[in-house]
Design an enzyme around this catalytic site. Sequence first.
Site, PDB file in Angstrom:
ATOM      1  N   HIS A 132       3.479  -3.058   1.162  1.00  0.00           N
ATOM      2  CA  HIS A 132       3.243  -4.289   2.949  1.00  0.00           C
ATOM      3  C   HIS A 132       3.876  -5.769   2.315  1.00  0.00           C
ATOM      4  CE1 HIS A 132      -0.494  -3.813   0.545  1.00  0.00           C
ATOM      5  NE2 HIS A 132      -0.739  -5.345   0.390  1.00  0.00           N
ATOM      6  N   HIS A 178       1.129 -12.163  -0.095  1.00  0.00           N
ATOM      7  CA  HIS A 178       2.095 -11.421  -1.649  1.00  0.00           C
ATOM      8  C   HIS A 178       2.960 -10.309  -0.803  1.00  0.00           C
ATOM      9  CE1 HIS A 178      -2.055  -9.468  -0.679  1.00  0.00           C
ATOM     10  NE2 HIS A 178      -1.374  -8.361  -0.990  1.00  0.00           N
ATOM     11  N   GLU A 232       1.965  -7.631  -6.002  1.00  0.00           N
ATOM     12  CA  GLU A 232       1.013  -6.490  -5.864  1.00  0.00           C
ATOM     13  C   GLU A 232       1.718  -5.100  -6.210  1.00  0.00           C
ATOM     14  OE1 GLU A 232      -1.238  -5.126  -2.186  1.00  0.00           O
ATOM     15  OE2 GLU A 232      -2.764  -4.034  -3.672  1.00  0.00           O
TER      16      GLU A 232
HETATM   17 CO    CO Z   1      -2.256  -5.541  -0.512  1.00  0.00          CO
END
Ligand code: CO
Length: 134
Positions: free
Chosen positions: A7, A79, A130
């Site tokens: 994502h 992020h 991440e």
């Molecule tokens: Co995230």
Amino acid sequence: MIGRLNHVAIAVREIAKAARVYREMLGADVSAVVPQPEHGVSTVFVTLPNTKIELLEPLGEDSPIAKFLDRNPDGGIHHVCYEVDDIRAARDRLLAHGARVLGDGEPRIGAHGKPVLFLHPKDFCGTLVELEQA
Ligand code: CO
């Protein structure tokens, strides 16, 4: 080592407004707002054919995205999340290459119920990264 883009997370001040933009203007498949008090954010998941967009709004006093929104009052990309097959092996490889892993270096359970780690933006082209166990 990294696999799919899981994502892209976008921090916003008003998540209902952001959800409307994605649902009504962009015609996307948009979830309801999900409060995640243990992560200090409320989330909306936008499901695209090849990845997801996560809209994040601060929740509570010490939200991890509060400072970001102070610096980026209109919101912005917070992020990107890449999948890895083995998160501890990925961490060890990154540490061996001199990268900084945020926190105590131990994976935490993230917003999707899977182990995640965050990597220092200064080591990754100015972008908070991440990693999520696939
Ligand atoms: Co995230």
